[in-house]
Write an enzyme that holds these catalytic residues in place. Structure first.
Site, PDB file in Angstrom:
ATOM      1  N   TYR A  15       0.823  -1.217   0.000  1.00  0.00           N
ATOM      2  CA  TYR A  15       0.000   0.000   0.000  1.00  0.00           C
ATOM      3  C   TYR A  15       0.855   1.264   0.000  1.00  0.00           C
ATOM      4  O   TYR A  15       0.548   2.225   0.707  1.00  0.00           O
ATOM      5  CB  TYR A  15      -0.923   0.017   1.228  1.00  0.00           C
ATOM      6  CG  TYR A  15      -2.111  -0.883   1.072  1.00  0.00           C
ATOM      7  CD1 TYR A  15      -3.248  -0.432   0.405  1.00  0.00           C
ATOM      8  CD2 TYR A  15      -2.099  -2.179   1.555  1.00  0.00           C
ATOM      9  CE1 TYR A  15      -4.342  -1.264   0.238  1.00  0.00           C
ATOM     10  CE2 TYR A  15      -3.187  -3.015   1.381  1.00  0.00           C
ATOM     11  CZ  TYR A  15      -4.307  -2.553   0.722  1.00  0.00           C
ATOM     12  OH  TYR A  15      -5.396  -3.368   0.547  1.00  0.00           O
ATOM     13  N   TYR A 142     -14.793  -4.707   2.961  1.00  0.00           N
ATOM     14  CA  TYR A 142     -13.406  -5.059   2.669  1.00  0.00           C
ATOM     15  C   TYR A 142     -13.165  -6.461   3.213  1.00  0.00           C
ATOM     16  O   TYR A 142     -13.356  -6.705   4.406  1.00  0.00           O
ATOM     17  CB  TYR A 142     -12.397  -4.081   3.287  1.00  0.00           C
ATOM     18  CG  TYR A 142     -10.983  -4.543   3.042  1.00  0.00           C
ATOM     19  CD1 TYR A 142     -10.375  -4.358   1.802  1.00  0.00           C
ATOM     20  CD2 TYR A 142     -10.266  -5.219   4.027  1.00  0.00           C
ATOM     21  CE1 TYR A 142      -9.094  -4.828   1.549  1.00  0.00           C
ATOM     22  CE2 TYR A 142      -8.974  -5.692   3.775  1.00  0.00           C
ATOM     23  CZ  TYR A 142      -8.400  -5.483   2.539  1.00  0.00           C
ATOM     24  OH  TYR A 142      -7.135  -5.959   2.288  1.00  0.00           O
ATOM     25  N   ASP A 236     -17.245 -12.393   8.259  1.00  0.00           N
ATOM     26  CA  ASP A 236     -15.815 -12.101   8.206  1.00  0.00           C
ATOM     27  C   ASP A 236     -15.448 -11.401   9.521  1.00  0.00           C
ATOM     28  O   ASP A 236     -15.624 -10.198   9.666  1.00  0.00           O
ATOM     29  CB  ASP A 236     -15.519 -11.211   6.992  1.00  0.00           C
ATOM     30  CG  ASP A 236     -14.040 -10.836   6.893  1.00  0.00           C
ATOM     31  OD1 ASP A 236     -13.277 -11.162   7.825  1.00  0.00           O
ATOM     32  OD2 ASP A 236     -13.660 -10.214   5.886  1.00  0.00           O
ATOM     33  N   LYS A 265      -6.021 -11.869  11.937  1.00  0.00           N
ATOM     34  CA  LYS A 265      -5.558 -10.724  12.742  1.00  0.00           C
ATOM     35  C   LYS A 265      -5.276 -11.033  14.208  1.00  0.00           C
ATOM     36  O   LYS A 265      -4.191 -11.479  14.545  1.00  0.00           O
ATOM     37  CB  LYS A 265      -6.529  -9.553  12.582  1.00  0.00           C
ATOM     38  CG  LYS A 265      -6.488  -8.996  11.174  1.00  0.00           C
ATOM     39  CD  LYS A 265      -6.973  -7.580  11.029  1.00  0.00           C
ATOM     40  CE  LYS A 265      -6.551  -7.027   9.695  1.00  0.00           C
ATOM     41  NZ  LYS A 265      -7.640  -6.730   8.782  1.00  0.00           N
TER      42      LYS A 265
END
Ligand SMILES: *Cc1c(COP(=O)(O)O)cnc(C)c1O
Length: 423
Positions: A15, A142, A236, A265
Site C-alpha cells: 500500500y 473489505y 468475516d 488478525k
C-alpha cells in the site's frame, strides 16, 4: 549503510507509492503498546500494528510458548498428519465460537480465511449438484486482497486495476442507520430472484471501508432470512474477532448465528500469520462422500503451522484472563469519554464507537477520499507526536492493544485533539 537506504534498494512495501512515500521508520523493538525506533524514539501503537496486536508487543508469555514450540516441532505437512497445537486450538476455538460452529479449517491470513469461506459455500452447493453461484455482499465491504476476497469487497481505488477480472457479486446497502430497510429488502430481493450461494458480511463493523458501524438488529433479520432459505452466511470476523467489539466475537451480539466464520488478525495476538475458517456441522457434512471429487481441495504449505497455532493458544490463554476483559472494559469506557469530547469538536464529524474502536471523520479544508492530503497531514502530525495511526482517507480511528495504559491513552487522546485544533 543505514537501514532505510538498504530498505530502499531491495524492498517494495505494501500500500505504498514507492516513488513519493516518506522513508519507513525502522523499528527495533516493542513492549506493551510501545514501539521503539533505531534512534531510541518511543511510539505509542494506537492501531495495534494494522489491527492485529491485542496483548502488546513482544509479549513474554506468547514469546515463551512460541519458543517452546519451535524447539519441539516447527512444521509438518497438514494433509495426512496432525499435531497437538492445531487440535487443541481448534477445540478451544470451537468452545469460544458461537455454539453452531463445529469444524475449523486453517490457512495463513485474513484474505485466505475469506477465500476458504467463499469456496466452502460455493462448493457446498456444487457438491449437492445445485447451481448457485452468486454471492451477496455489503457496500463498503473489505474482505482482503486476493482475487476472491477482492471480488466480494467494494469496487474502489484498491480494486480498480483488476475490476474486469473480479467476479460479479450482488451488492446491497450496509444496514447503517437509515439504511436498514433498504438493506433488508435488498437481501430479500436478491434471494428471491437470483442463484444466491452465500451472504458475506463484516459483522457490526466494516473496517477498511471506513470504520462503519451498524446495529445487530437489522443484520439479525437478514441472517434469519438467509437461514429460512438455507443460504449459508459468512461472517468475516478477521478484524472484529478476539474481543475487539467488547465481546469475543461480533457474532456474539447476534441471535442468528452465521454458518461460516473467518478469523485471522488477533487470532495469534498479532504475533504470527494464521488464518482459520470455522463452519457448522451442516456445511462440513456437505463435503462428506465416497466420491473423492467432493473433497475440499484447498490448502497451503503452512496450513496449521504448529508455531502459529502455539502463538494462538498462548493468546487464547491471555484472552481467558480477567485482566484482559477488565482492560477491554476500561478502553471502552475511556473511548466513550473521548467520543463525548470529540462530538463537540468542530473538526470532527460522525463520531462512532464500538468496543475498543473509536472513529471519526476529520474535516479539513481539502477534499476527502483515501488519497487526500488531509490524511497525510493527520498522519504526520501524529507521527511527529510519536503516536502511530493510519487514517483511512479523512477517517481517523484508534484501535489500541488491550494492554494500553490510561496514561498512554491520555497521550493519544490529547494528541488527536491538538491535531484537530491544528486542521
Ligand atoms: C484485514 C482484513 C482482511 C484481510 O486480512 P489479511 O490478513 O490482511 O489478508 C479480511 N477481512 C477483514 C474484515 C479485514 O479487516
Amino acid at each position: 549503510m543505514k537501514l532505510i537506504d538498504r530498505d530502499r534498494r531491495v524492498i517494495w512495501h505494501p500500500y505504498t507509492q514507492m516513488k513519493t512515500a516518506r522513508s519507513p521508520i525502522p523499528i527495533v523493538r516493542g513492549e506493551g503498546a510501545r514501539l521503539y525506533d533505531e534512534s531510541g524514539n518511543e511510539y505509542i501503537d494506537a492501531i495495534s500494528s494494522w489491527w492485529v496486536n491485542i496483548h502488546g508487543h513482544a509479549h513474554p508469555y506468547i514469546a515463551q510458548k512460541v519458543a517452546d514450540q519451535l524447539h519441539k516441532l516447527e512444521h509438518v505437512i497438514f494433509a495426512g498428519f496432525t499435531h497437538e497445537p492445531a487440535v487443541e486450538l481448534a477445540e478451544r476455538l470451537v468452545k469460544v465460537l458461537p455454539s453452531n460452529q463445529s469444524k475449523v479449517f486453517y490457512s495463513d491470513n485474513g484474505s485466505t480465511a475469506v477465500e476458504v469461506g467463499i469456496k466452502m459455500a460455493l462448493q457446498y452447493w456444487y457438491n449437492r449438484g445445485i447451481k448457485k453461484r452468486k454471492i451477496i455482499a455489503l457496500s463498503n465491504s473489505y474482505h482482503g486482497d486476493t482475487f476472491g476476497a477482492m471480488s466480494v469487497s467494494v469496487r474502489d481505488l484498491f480494486t480498480e486495476p483488476f475490476r474486469d477480472l473480479l467476479f460479479e457479486v450482488i451488492r446491497i446497502p450496509t444496514p447503517t442507520k437509515g439504511n436498514e430497510e433498504a438493506s433488508i429488502s435488498g437481501l430479500s430481493r436478491a434471494l428471491s430472484t437470483q442463484d444466491v450461494a452465500a451472504f458475506i458480511f463484516e459483522p457490526l463493523l466494516q473496517g477498511a471501508g471506513g470504520m462503519i458501524v451498524y446495529d445487530a438488529e437489522p443484520l439479525d433479520k437478514m441472517l434469519a432470512t438467509c437461514s429460512k432459505q438455507e443460504i449459508p452466511t459468512i461472517a468475516d470476523e478477521v478484524f472484529t474477532g478476539f474481543g475487539r467489539t467488547g465481546r469475543f466475537f461480533a457474532s456474539d451480539f447476534l441471535e442468528n448465528k452465521p454458518d461460516i466464520i473467518c478469523m485471522s488478525k488477533g487470532l495469534t495476538g498479532g504475533t504470527m500469520a494464521l488464518g482459520a475458517t470455522s463452519c457448522t456441522e451442516y456445511i462440513y457434512n456437505g463435503f462428506l462422500s465416497d466420491d473423492k471429487r467432493k473433497s475440499f481441495f484447498h490448502g497451503h504449505s503452512y496450513t496449521g503451522n504448529p508455531v502459529a497455532c502455539a502463538a494462538a493458544l498462548a493468546s487464547l490463554d491471555l484472552m481467558e484472563e480477567d485482566d484482559t476483559w477488565k482492560n477491554i472494559a476500561r478502553i471502552i469506557l475511556r473511548h466513550k469519554q473521548f467520543a463525548s469530547r470529540l462530538i463537540k469538536h468542530p473538526r470532527a464529524e460522525n463520531v462512532r464507537q464500538i468496543g475498543t474502536i473509536v472513529a471519526f471523520d476529520a474535516i479539513g479544508d481539502e477534499d476527502t477520499g483515501y488519497l487526500n492530503s488531509l490524511r497525510d497531514r493527520m498522519n504526520d502530525f501524529c507521527i511527529n507526536h510519536r503516536i502511530i495511526v493510519r487514517p483511512l482517507g479523512n477517517v481517523m480511528y484508534l484501535i489500541p492493544p488491550y494492554c494500553i495504559t490510561d496514561h498512554e491513552l491520555d497521550k493519544v487522546y490529547t494528541t488527536l485533539i491538538s491535531m484537530l485544533d491544528s486542521l
